[in-house]
Scaffold this motif. Sequence first.
Motif, PDB file in Angstrom:
ATOM      1  N   UNK A   1      -2.993  15.546   7.808  1.00 27.07           N
ATOM      2  CA  UNK A   1      -1.853  15.642   6.883  1.00 27.07           C
ATOM      3  C   UNK A   1      -0.765  16.566   7.423  1.00 27.07           C
ATOM      4  N   UNK A   2      -1.179  17.641   8.066  1.00 30.70           N
ATOM      5  CA  UNK A   2      -0.221  18.618   8.602  1.00 30.70           C
ATOM      6  C   UNK A   2       0.596  18.048   9.753  1.00 30.70           C
ATOM      7  N   UNK A   3      -0.027  17.273  10.614  1.00 30.84           N
ATOM      8  CA  UNK A   3       0.634  16.881  11.862  1.00 30.84           C
ATOM      9  C   UNK A   3       1.134  15.444  11.925  1.00 30.84           C
ATOM     10  N   UNK A   4       0.854  14.635  10.919  1.00 29.99           N
ATOM     11  CA  UNK A   4       1.389  13.272  10.944  1.00 29.99           C
ATOM     12  C   UNK A   4       2.910  13.318  10.991  1.00 29.99           C
ATOM     13  N   UNK A   5       3.474  12.529  11.886  1.00 28.05           N
ATOM     14  CA  UNK A   5       4.921  12.456  12.015  1.00 28.05           C
ATOM     15  C   UNK A   5       5.527  13.529  12.911  1.00 28.05           C
ATOM     16  N   UNK A   6       4.718  14.407  13.462  1.00 26.25           N
ATOM     17  CA  UNK A   6       5.196  15.476  14.348  1.00 26.25           C
ATOM     18  C   UNK A   6       5.253  14.971  15.797  1.00 26.25           C
ATOM     19  N   UNK A   7       6.047  15.600  16.646  1.00 23.33           N
ATOM     20  CA  UNK A   7       6.114  15.184  18.057  1.00 23.33           C
ATOM     21  C   UNK A   7       4.914  15.726  18.847  1.00 23.33           C
ATOM     22  N   UNK A   8       3.754  15.321  18.395  1.00 24.03           N
ATOM     23  CA  UNK A   8       2.506  15.846  18.917  1.00 24.03           C
ATOM     24  C   UNK A   8       1.471  14.727  18.868  1.00 24.03           C
ATOM     25  N   UNK A   9       0.790  14.498  19.980  1.00 28.98           N
ATOM     26  CA  UNK A   9      -0.250  13.482  20.022  1.00 28.98           C
ATOM     27  C   UNK A   9      -1.599  14.177  19.891  1.00 28.98           C
ATOM     28  N   UNK A  10      -2.402  13.741  18.911  1.00 24.60           N
ATOM     29  CA  UNK A  10      -3.733  14.304  18.712  1.00 24.60           C
ATOM     30  C   UNK A  10      -4.746  13.163  18.776  1.00 24.60           C
ATOM     31  N   UNK A  11      -5.699  13.304  19.661  1.00 23.29           N
ATOM     32  CA  UNK A  11      -6.812  12.367  19.766  1.00 23.29           C
ATOM     33  C   UNK A  11      -8.042  13.062  19.191  1.00 23.29           C
ATOM     34  N   UNK A  12      -8.685  12.419  18.227  1.00 19.98           N
ATOM     35  CA  UNK A  12      -9.911  12.948  17.622  1.00 19.98           C
ATOM     36  C   UNK A  12     -11.054  12.038  18.043  1.00 19.98           C
ATOM     37  N   UNK A  13     -12.140  12.644  18.542  1.00 20.07           N
ATOM     38  CA  UNK A  13     -13.302  11.854  18.900  1.00 20.07           C
ATOM     39  C   UNK A  13     -14.565  12.692  18.774  1.00 20.07           C
ATOM     40  N   UNK A  14     -15.699  12.022  18.796  1.00 25.51           N
ATOM     41  CA  UNK A  14     -16.972  12.706  18.626  1.00 25.51           C
ATOM     42  C   UNK A  14     -17.261  13.608  19.818  1.00 25.51           C
ATOM     43  N   UNK A  15     -17.878  14.740  19.534  1.00 23.85           N
ATOM     44  CA  UNK A  15     -18.164  15.725  20.581  1.00 23.85           C
ATOM     45  C   UNK A  15     -19.128  15.185  21.637  1.00 23.85           C
ATOM     46  N   UNK A  16     -19.875  14.161  21.299  1.00 24.38           N
ATOM     47  CA  UNK A  16     -20.806  13.584  22.270  1.00 24.38           C
ATOM     48  C   UNK A  16     -20.081  12.929  23.447  1.00 24.38           C
ATOM     49  N   UNK A  17     -18.787  12.680  23.307  1.00 22.53           N
ATOM     50  CA  UNK A  17     -17.997  12.070  24.385  1.00 22.53           C
ATOM     51  C   UNK A  17     -17.433  13.108  25.352  1.00 22.53           C
ATOM     52  N   UNK A  18     -17.846  14.347  25.212  1.00 23.63           N
ATOM     53  CA  UNK A  18     -17.287  15.455  25.993  1.00 23.63           C
ATOM     54  C   UNK A  18     -17.455  15.255  27.503  1.00 23.63           C
ATOM     55  N   UNK A  19     -18.484  14.524  27.916  1.00 19.72           N
ATOM     56  CA  UNK A  19     -18.692  14.262  29.353  1.00 19.72           C
ATOM     57  C   UNK A  19     -17.527  13.502  29.972  1.00 19.72           C
ATOM     58  N   UNK A  20     -16.787  12.749  29.170  1.00 21.45           N
ATOM     59  CA  UNK A  20     -15.689  11.922  29.669  1.00 21.45           C
ATOM     60  C   UNK A  20     -14.339  12.629  29.637  1.00 21.45           C
ATOM     61  N   UNK A  21     -14.302  13.873  29.213  1.00 23.07           N
ATOM     62  CA  UNK A  21     -13.033  14.601  29.060  1.00 23.07           C
ATOM     63  C   UNK A  21     -12.494  15.030  30.423  1.00 23.07           C
ATOM     64  N   UNK A  22     -11.234  14.700  30.645  1.00 28.51           N
ATOM     65  CA  UNK A  22     -10.515  15.160  31.835  1.00 28.51           C
ATOM     66  C   UNK A  22      -9.494  16.188  31.346  1.00 28.51           C
ATOM     67  N   UNK A  23      -9.757  17.438  31.626  1.00 28.46           N
ATOM     68  CA  UNK A  23      -8.925  18.511  31.080  1.00 28.46           C
ATOM     69  C   UNK A  23      -7.464  18.415  31.492  1.00 28.46           C
ATOM     70  N   UNK A  24      -7.216  17.882  32.651  1.00 26.52           N
ATOM     71  CA  UNK A  24      -5.827  17.769  33.123  1.00 26.52           C
ATOM     72  C   UNK A  24      -4.981  16.864  32.230  1.00 26.52           C
ATOM     73  N   UNK A  25      -5.630  16.016  31.423  1.00 22.47           N
ATOM     74  CA  UNK A  25      -4.915  15.086  30.549  1.00 22.47           C
ATOM     75  C   UNK A  25      -4.457  15.721  29.237  1.00 22.47           C
ATOM     76  N   UNK A  26      -4.865  16.965  28.967  1.00 24.88           N
ATOM     77  CA  UNK A  26      -4.628  17.576  27.654  1.00 24.88           C
ATOM     78  C   UNK A  26      -3.984  18.957  27.773  1.00 24.88           C
ATOM     79  N   UNK A  27      -3.119  19.261  26.798  1.00 24.38           N
ATOM     80  CA  UNK A  27      -2.527  20.597  26.728  1.00 24.38           C
ATOM     81  C   UNK A  27      -3.484  21.582  26.061  1.00 24.38           C
ATOM     82  N   UNK A  28      -4.267  21.079  25.095  1.00 21.16           N
ATOM     83  CA  UNK A  28      -5.261  21.879  24.399  1.00 21.16           C
ATOM     84  C   UNK A  28      -6.466  21.005  24.069  1.00 21.16           C
ATOM     85  N   UNK A  29      -7.641  21.628  24.101  1.00 17.07           N
ATOM     86  CA  UNK A  29      -8.874  20.951  23.722  1.00 17.07           C
ATOM     87  C   UNK A  29      -9.569  21.829  22.692  1.00 17.07           C
ATOM     88  N   UNK A  30      -9.853  21.249  21.535  1.00 16.71           N
ATOM     89  CA  UNK A  30     -10.531  21.975  20.473  1.00 16.71           C
ATOM     90  C   UNK A  30     -11.918  21.375  20.273  1.00 16.71           C
TER      91      UNK A  30
END
Length: 170
Positions: free
Chosen positions: A69-98
């Motif tokens: 609700x806070x970030x819809x419509x903002x100039x910010x892309x947020x991808x939400x996914x299950x933590x089990x997919x962490x093996x596939x994360x490429x840090x260079x593709x993201x500004x922040x990882x939570x």
Amino acid sequence: MKKSVKISLITVGVCVLLFGASAVAYRIIRTQGFANSYTINQKEKAQSKVLILTQQSHFKDSVMAKVKDTFEGQPLFIQVQDISTIDNVKQKDWDRILLITTVQSSDLPEKAVHFIKKEANFSKVHLFVTADSGRWPKKPKEVDVVTTTSKKSNIDTFSNAINQVIQKND
């Protein structure tokens, strides 16, 4: 064997069995579900890209609804996914990882621990942890960690902490 010894052994055996069954039941009940993947906003219009790796639970779903609700419509892309997919994360593709996860038996999910210890760029990675006690004594020193209990009264505080990290300007 005396009758009293037999009764004592049976009583101790039943107690051990009940304790073991209770421990297994607690672990099963507290196990987090698999979070659905979704995006908030369009990648093409984003000034910043944030990846949120989470788990499914009523508390985390409520927190993520507030974040959305806070970030819809903002100039910010947020991808939400299950933590089990962490093996596939490429840090260079993201500004922040939570990482939004639960402590079970005093530890994070094994894949999250591996990611933090071996691969995390600590200026990008932020950890949000729920624990029954609201405290987690094994916090890694290198990573920003926010810890709380999964109570309805903590939804706003936890989502606000997540929102602050997402909005952070580096």
